[in-house]
Design an enzyme around this catalytic site. Structure first.
Site, short mmCIF file in Angstrom:
data_model
loop_
_atom_site.label_atom_id
_atom_site.label_comp_id
_atom_site.label_asym_id
_atom_site.label_seq_id
_atom_site.Cartn_x
_atom_site.Cartn_y
_atom_site.Cartn_z
CD GLU A 64 -2.68 1.95 0.58
OE1 GLU A 64 -3.08 1.00 0.21
OE2 GLU A 64 -2.21 3.20 0.12
CD GLN A 65 -0.83 5.60 -3.59
OE1 GLN A 65 -0.11 5.57 -4.40
NE2 GLN A 65 -1.87 6.33 -3.54
NE ARG A 92 -16.41 5.11 0.79
CZ ARG A 92 -16.60 4.65 -0.50
NH1 ARG A 92 -15.50 4.14 -0.36
NH2 ARG A 92 -16.85 4.61 -1.43
CE1 TYR A 102 -24.71 5.47 3.85
CE2 TYR A 102 -25.55 6.30 2.09
CZ TYR A 102 -24.56 5.25 2.46
OH TYR A 102 -23.30 5.80 1.81
CG ASP A 127 -12.89 1.20 -8.09
OD1 ASP A 127 -13.38 0.50 -7.54
OD2 ASP A 127 -13.22 2.61 -7.86
#
Ligand SMILES: Cc1cc2nc3c(=O)[nH]c(=O)nc-3n(C[C@H](O)[C@H](O)[C@H](O)COP(=O)(O)OP(=O)(O)OC[C@H]3O[C@@H](n4cnc5c(N)ncnc54)[C@H](O)[C@@H]3O)c2cc1C
Length: 410
Positions: free
Chosen positions: A47-48, A121, A227, A305
């Protein structure tokens, strides 16, 4: 875990453990790492960033994604961080009139085998990271490119280090370096949509209009979704509108609240009140890419993605990434050789992700109609469906929710 472990043991008897490198510790890369480890593979994630993180906003975990997380033994952690809405309510942008009311909760669980959940998230990333040993996630490790021959794939990091694996997965998002390395550099497409994303503490949410349901306000040239997340402590909103261009260099920045208020000035007043009370708010440009005809080259493939970035209007980008991860893990376990496993992975996943990418674009047209006649026709159609097919989903996406990726390979 007992069921998952037994399944994993049986699958492992069919193949040998593989050494897999994953680029990107987003929702897609982390889910794939957990799935591959569950089947006994040796996985390292690169991971960067200094730590795996996500923006301070909500995300919907559709029933198909909930099934993936449950298969990975994350069901109880997910339940702990999630909010389950009672209904999906499509509302008129100005009057607030309910155009379609889709019951969720128990009826969804019975029908699709899992609920429709809303989470923060950061909370989702946290439960995924906790499932992996810390030394399997290498931080501040930015991938530059990949190389391969018939026996191995090498990840080249920006610091010049080169690491060899049986197989590499690019889960490095829409600007994927792995994708560029495999298929050449090509810029994502500005979709003509920008959005504001914000959160409001629940005690400040305007009273009267907002229930514990998920609301989608459809209006000319845009729509707003709101929501609850984090056990109901925060209201999350996404306000989307069409824009001709995006001239800023960055894809996101702190929002100009006055611009947001101006943009939605003639929408329902409860929305303006909600925007005003946001404690965090940022503005984003929405990019996507056309569906690809293939994602893999030899021993290297893409996921999430990096492979199929899409507009968020079906709330399925992360769900597709999670599905990719579990399907990939199963195939890599079943097949002795990597190259045919990756070819099968594409064959299973591409039709579904392509349909979802294109479906999300089509949804923008439905949600953002500007012509009053077209809007009237759409609303009459919704009214008829509400009367004659009340159990249909608001967006007619049963095909998304019914799917169980853990069974797709069998
Ligand atoms: C407004 C909005 C709302 C959305 N709502 C939903 C929703 O409700 N439900 C849903 O399912 N989806 C939703 N999505 C889509 C979802 O957010 C994405 O599809 C999902 O986060 C993609 O996950 P990923 O892991 O593939 O990529 P990313 O989340 O982009 O993660 C990629 C990771 O790779 C790292 N990385 C990048 N380049 C490198 C490199 N060279 N080397 C090492 N690491 C690298 C990044 O730092 C990052 O951690 C929404 C999207 C938007 C924009």
């Amino acid at each position: 875990m007992v069921v998952g472990s037994k399944l994993a043991c049986r699958e492992m008897m069919l193949s040998r453990s593989k050494n897999v490198g994953i680029v990107g510790a987003g929702i897609g890369g982390l889910t794939a790492a957990i799935a591959l480890r569950q089947f006994g593979h040796d996985v390292t994630v690169f991971e960067q960033a200094k730590k795996p993180s996500e923006i301070g906003a909500g995300i919907i975990v559709g029933p198909n994604a909930v099934k993936v997380l449950r298969a990975l033994d994350l069901g109880s952690e997910l339940d702990r961080i999630a909010v389950e809405p009672g209904k999906h309510r499509l509302r008129n942008w100005k009057t607030g009139r309910i155009m379609f009311d889709q019951p969720m909760g128990e009826s969804f669980r019975e029908r699709f085998g899992a609920g429709y959940l809303q989470v923060h998230r950061a909370d989702l990333i946290e439960i995924l990271v906790r499932k992996l040993p810390a030394d399997r996630v290498c931080l501040s490790s930015r991938a530059a490119s990949v190389r391969q021959d018939s026996s191995a794939a090498a990840l080249v990091l920006e610091n010049g280090k080169e690491l060899e694996f049986d197989m590499l997965v690019g889960a490095d998002g829409i600007k994927s370096a792995v994708r560029s390395s495999l298929f050449g550099l090509e810029s994502p497409r500005f979709t003509g949509n920008v959005c504001w994303r914000g959160t409001v503490p629940s005690e400040d949410v305007p009273q009267g209009v907002f229930s514990s349901d998920i609301h989608v306000w459809v209006g000319p040239g845009g729509h707003v979704v709101n929501y609850y997340i984090r056990g109901g402590k925060l209201m999350n909103f996404i306000a989307i509108h069409q824009a001709d261009d995006w001239s800023a260099e960055s894809w996101s920045f702190d929002a100009d609240r006055e611009e947001l208020a101006r943009r939605y000035a003639d929408w329902h007043p409860a929305l303006a009140a909600m925007f005003e009370r946001a404690t965090a708010c940022s503005k984003w440009a929405l990019f996507d890419r056309d569906p690809m005809s293939r994602w893999s080259e030899g021993r290297v493939t893409l996921l999430g993605d990096a492979a199929h970035p899409m507009l968020p209007y079906l709330a399925q980008g992360a769900a597709m990434a999670m599905e990719d991860g579990i399907v990939l893990a199963k195939l890599i376990t079943r097949e002795v050789d990597i190259v045919p496993a990756l070819q099968r992975y594409e064959k299973i996943r591409l039709p579904r992700t392509t349909r979802t990418q294109l479906g999300a674009r089509a949804r923008a047209k439905q949600n953002h109609m500007t012509s009053p006649v077209a809007r009237l026709m759409r609303d009459i159609g919704l009214g008829l469906r509400r009367t004659f097919r009340p159990s249909s989903t608001s967006y007619n996406v049963e095909w998304l929710y019914e799917y169980d990726a853990a069974l797709a390979v069998d």
